[in-house]
Write a protein that holds these residues in place. Structure first.
Motif, PDB file in Angstrom:
ATOM      1  N   VAL A 117     -12.760  32.634  18.800  1.00  0.00           N
ATOM      2  CA  VAL A 117     -13.504  32.959  17.757  1.00  0.00           C
ATOM      3  C   VAL A 117     -13.047  32.773  16.395  1.00  0.00           C
ATOM      4  CG1 VAL A 117     -15.356  34.520  18.979  1.00  0.00           C
ATOM      5  CG2 VAL A 117     -13.642  35.527  18.219  1.00  0.00           C
ATOM      6  N   VAL A 118     -13.649  32.931  15.695  1.00  0.00           N
ATOM      7  CA  VAL A 118     -13.066  33.777  13.780  1.00  0.00           C
ATOM      8  C   VAL A 118     -13.898  34.007  13.545  1.00  0.00           C
ATOM      9  CG1 VAL A 118     -11.714  30.725  13.834  1.00  0.00           C
ATOM     10  CG2 VAL A 118     -14.428  31.252  12.865  1.00  0.00           C
ATOM     11  N   GLY A 119     -13.866  34.387  12.240  1.00  0.00           N
ATOM     12  CA  GLY A 119     -14.420  35.379  10.782  1.00  0.00           C
ATOM     13  C   GLY A 119     -14.283  36.371  11.076  1.00  0.00           C
ATOM     14  N   TYR A 120     -14.516  36.275  10.268  1.00  0.00           N
ATOM     15  CA  TYR A 120     -14.824  38.142   9.754  1.00  0.00           C
ATOM     16  C   TYR A 120     -13.072  38.820  10.532  1.00  0.00           C
ATOM     17  CZ  TYR A 120     -16.044  43.000   9.354  1.00  0.00           C
ATOM     18  OH  TYR A 120     -15.942  44.951   8.632  1.00  0.00           O
ATOM     19  N   GLY A 121     -11.585  38.197   9.339  1.00  0.00           N
ATOM     20  CA  GLY A 121     -10.746  38.694   9.861  1.00  0.00           C
ATOM     21  C   GLY A 121      -9.702  37.142  10.699  1.00  0.00           C
ATOM     22  N   LEU A 122     -10.455  36.688  11.469  1.00  0.00           N
ATOM     23  CA  LEU A 122      -9.678  36.647  12.958  1.00  0.00           C
ATOM     24  C   LEU A 122     -10.103  34.832  12.034  1.00  0.00           C
ATOM     25  CD1 LEU A 122     -12.322  37.838  15.606  1.00  0.00           C
ATOM     26  CD2 LEU A 122     -10.443  37.824  15.175  1.00  0.00           C
TER      27      LEU A 122
ATOM     28  N   VAL B   7     -22.078  36.839  15.982  1.00  0.00           N
ATOM     29  CA  VAL B   7     -22.020  38.767  15.401  1.00  0.00           C
ATOM     30  C   VAL B   7     -22.299  38.795  14.130  1.00  0.00           C
ATOM     31  CG1 VAL B   7     -21.589  41.170  14.981  1.00  0.00           C
ATOM     32  CG2 VAL B   7     -21.193  39.796  17.552  1.00  0.00           C
ATOM     33  N   THR B   8     -23.605  38.930  13.549  1.00  0.00           N
ATOM     34  CA  THR B   8     -24.066  38.658  12.032  1.00  0.00           C
ATOM     35  C   THR B   8     -22.936  39.442  11.611  1.00  0.00           C
ATOM     36  OG1 THR B   8     -25.562  39.956  11.669  1.00  0.00           O
ATOM     37  CG2 THR B   8     -25.643  37.655  12.143  1.00  0.00           C
ATOM     38  N   GLU B   9     -22.382  39.707   9.482  1.00  0.00           N
ATOM     39  CA  GLU B   9     -21.962  40.344   8.868  1.00  0.00           C
ATOM     40  C   GLU B   9     -22.636  41.965   9.008  1.00  0.00           C
ATOM     41  OE1 GLU B   9     -20.680  40.912   3.928  1.00  0.00           O
ATOM     42  OE2 GLU B   9     -22.475  39.507   4.941  1.00  0.00           O
ATOM     43  N   ALA B  10     -23.798  42.192   8.679  1.00  0.00           N
ATOM     44  CA  ALA B  10     -25.306  42.494   9.032  1.00  0.00           C
ATOM     45  C   ALA B  10     -24.670  43.765  10.365  1.00  0.00           C
ATOM     46  CB  ALA B  10     -26.430  42.199   9.233  1.00  0.00           C
ATOM     47  N   GLN B  11     -24.511  43.007  11.216  1.00  0.00           N
ATOM     48  CA  GLN B  11     -24.251  43.565  12.891  1.00  0.00           C
ATOM     49  C   GLN B  11     -23.299  44.508  12.760  1.00  0.00           C
ATOM     50  OE1 GLN B  11     -24.749  40.313  15.214  1.00  0.00           O
ATOM     51  NE2 GLN B  11     -26.645  41.189  16.540  1.00  0.00           N
ATOM     52  N   ILE B  12     -22.748  43.646  11.974  1.00  0.00           N
ATOM     53  CA  ILE B  12     -20.507  44.519  11.976  1.00  0.00           C
ATOM     54  C   ILE B  12     -20.545  45.814  11.303  1.00  0.00           C
ATOM     55  CG2 ILE B  12     -18.596  43.806  10.863  1.00  0.00           C
ATOM     56  CD1 ILE B  12     -18.863  40.741  11.648  1.00  0.00           C
ATOM     57  N   GLN B  13     -21.455  44.916   9.451  1.00  0.00           N
ATOM     58  CA  GLN B  13     -21.766  47.042   9.257  1.00  0.00           C
ATOM     59  C   GLN B  13     -21.955  47.772   9.626  1.00  0.00           C
ATOM     60  OE1 GLN B  13     -19.411  46.600   6.250  1.00  0.00           O
ATOM     61  NE2 GLN B  13     -18.727  44.973   6.850  1.00  0.00           N
TER      62      GLN B  13
ATOM     63  N   LEU C 131      -1.737  43.932  11.119  1.00  0.00           N
ATOM     64  CA  LEU C 131      -1.915  42.447  10.839  1.00  0.00           C
ATOM     65  C   LEU C 131      -1.943  41.067  11.573  1.00  0.00           C
ATOM     66  CD1 LEU C 131       0.358  43.872   7.789  1.00  0.00           C
ATOM     67  CD2 LEU C 131      -1.789  43.737   7.363  1.00  0.00           C
ATOM     68  N   LYS C 132      -2.294  39.421  11.166  1.00  0.00           N
ATOM     69  CA  LYS C 132      -3.477  40.222   9.624  1.00  0.00           C
ATOM     70  C   LYS C 132      -5.272  39.813  10.083  1.00  0.00           C
ATOM     71  CE  LYS C 132      -0.374  36.516   7.461  1.00  0.00           C
ATOM     72  NZ  LYS C 132      -0.544  35.078   6.698  1.00  0.00           N
ATOM     73  N   GLY C 133      -5.129  39.531  11.412  1.00  0.00           N
ATOM     74  CA  GLY C 133      -6.644  39.497  11.801  1.00  0.00           C
ATOM     75  C   GLY C 133      -7.737  41.374  11.040  1.00  0.00           C
ATOM     76  N   ALA C 134      -7.051  42.273  11.125  1.00  0.00           N
ATOM     77  CA  ALA C 134      -7.770  43.764  11.280  1.00  0.00           C
ATOM     78  C   ALA C 134      -7.943  43.868   9.831  1.00  0.00           C
ATOM     79  CB  ALA C 134      -7.488  44.581  11.593  1.00  0.00           C
ATOM     80  N   VAL C 135      -7.247  43.040   8.859  1.00  0.00           N
ATOM     81  CA  VAL C 135      -8.014  43.390   7.159  1.00  0.00           C
ATOM     82  C   VAL C 135      -9.762  44.060   6.996  1.00  0.00           C
ATOM     83  CG1 VAL C 135      -7.684  42.996   5.283  1.00  0.00           C
ATOM     84  CG2 VAL C 135      -5.777  42.007   6.711  1.00  0.00           C
ATOM     85  N   MET C 136     -10.210  42.798   7.171  1.00  0.00           N
ATOM     86  CA  MET C 136     -11.659  43.418   6.954  1.00  0.00           C
ATOM     87  C   MET C 136     -12.199  44.771   7.619  1.00  0.00           C
ATOM     88  SD  MET C 136     -12.081  40.646   4.937  1.00  0.00           S
ATOM     89  CE  MET C 136     -11.726  39.455   5.053  1.00  0.00           C
ATOM     90  N   VAL C 137     -11.967  44.134   9.439  1.00  0.00           N
ATOM     91  CA  VAL C 137     -12.349  45.910  10.175  1.00  0.00           C
ATOM     92  C   VAL C 137     -11.928  46.839   9.068  1.00  0.00           C
ATOM     93  CG1 VAL C 137     -11.895  46.794  12.080  1.00  0.00           C
ATOM     94  CG2 VAL C 137     -11.819  44.507  12.215  1.00  0.00           C
ATOM     95  N   MET C 138     -10.620  46.713   9.102  1.00  0.00           N
ATOM     96  CA  MET C 138      -9.591  48.360   7.989  1.00  0.00           C
ATOM     97  C   MET C 138     -10.436  48.452   7.393  1.00  0.00           C
ATOM     98  SD  MET C 138      -7.237  50.343   9.307  1.00  0.00           S
ATOM     99  CE  MET C 138      -5.724  50.697   8.331  1.00  0.00           C
ATOM    100  N   ALA C 139     -10.329  47.529   5.821  1.00  0.00           N
ATOM    101  CA  ALA C 139     -11.134  48.017   4.535  1.00  0.00           C
ATOM    102  C   ALA C 139     -12.267  48.365   4.787  1.00  0.00           C
ATOM    103  CB  ALA C 139     -11.264  46.887   3.944  1.00  0.00           C
ATOM    104  N   ASP C 140     -13.726  48.225   5.969  1.00  0.00           N
ATOM    105  CA  ASP C 140     -14.449  48.479   5.868  1.00  0.00           C
ATOM    106  C   ASP C 140     -14.386  49.810   6.729  1.00  0.00           C
ATOM    107  OD1 ASP C 140     -15.697  46.480   4.200  1.00  0.00           O
ATOM    108  OD2 ASP C 140     -16.015  45.087   6.186  1.00  0.00           O
TER     109      ASP C 140
ATOM    110  N   ASN D 296     -12.289  34.331   6.047  1.00  0.00           N
ATOM    111  CA  ASN D 296     -13.142  34.961   5.422  1.00  0.00           C
ATOM    112  C   ASN D 296     -15.045  34.079   5.193  1.00  0.00           C
ATOM    113  OD1 ASN D 296     -12.457  32.192   5.345  1.00  0.00           O
ATOM    114  ND2 ASN D 296     -13.181  32.390   2.511  1.00  0.00           N
ATOM    115  N   LEU D 297     -14.672  34.029   6.760  1.00  0.00           N
ATOM    116  CA  LEU D 297     -16.421  33.887   6.647  1.00  0.00           C
ATOM    117  C   LEU D 297     -16.950  35.428   7.763  1.00  0.00           C
ATOM    118  CD1 LEU D 297     -18.411  32.252   8.265  1.00  0.00           C
ATOM    119  CD2 LEU D 297     -17.208  32.260  10.600  1.00  0.00           C
TER     120      LEU D 297
END
Length: 183
Positions: A157-162, A15-21, A46-55, A170-171
């Motif tokens: 999987v990793v990235g976007y908080g994972l 899943v790309t950053e654009a698809q996530i947004q 926490l901690k994985g949901a930081v990016m999802v929650m912020a956005d 920070n991927l």
């Protein structure tokens, strides 16, 4: 961090950053419609949901309150142990509140099932779940997710908080981690 910068560590971008947004904007519109006239308390895991929650919080138009809870069932491994420990509890009294749990990923569902029951027992008006990712093939318990981003394969999987061992959070995309990294 961009996937192209660490491509030797990854096998595939799921899943790309654009698809996530785009998906978070879609979910925010649904949440706004469903909670119209009611205040929401977003509870990030926490901690994985930081990016999802912020956005997600930035995408929502009405005022929202936020709080954080840290629970663990992984340690440093790649599979859930099924034993949930509270590492940081909420600071907010949940009595009478409409709570929306914000999660990065649902694997077995064991941790989230426990968390859902725990928060409901605190006198909430309602508790729902918003998760960016779910691995249907990894499910060991059925958890109803009202707001879901993407179903993904049962891969690590990793990235976007994972993360894996506190790396890759920070991927900007969500990608499958190459087995040679964690084997």
């Amino acid at each position: 961090m961009y996937a192209r910068e660490i491509e030797a560590d990854l096998t595939e971008v799921l899943v790309t950053e654009a698809q996530i947004q785009e998906k978070l904007a879609e979910l925010a519109r649904r949440i706004e419609a469903d909670y119209e006239g009611r205040e929401i308390l977003l509870v990030g895991v926490l901690k994985g949901a930081v990016m999802v929650m912020a956005d997600l919080a930035r995408e929502l138009r009405p005022h929202v309150r936020t709080d954080w809870m840290a629970v663990s069932s992984y340690g440093a491994g790649t599979e859930s142990s099924g034993v949930v420990r509270i590492l940081k509890d909420l600071d907010t009294d949940l009595t009478g509140r409409h709570v929306l749990i914000v999660e990065d990923i649902i694997d077995s569902g064991l941790t989230l099932s426990w968390l859902l029951a725990n928060l409901k027992s605190r006198g909430t008006a309602s508790v729902e779940i918003c998760a960016l990712l779910r691995k249907p093939d990894a499910a060991r318990v059925d958890v109803t997710v009202k707001y879901l981003g993407f179903d993904i394969p049962n891969q690590f999987v990793v990235g976007y908080g994972l993360d894996y061992a506190e790396r890759y959070r920070n991927l900007r995309d969500v990608a499958i981690l190459a087995p040679h990294i964690y084997s």
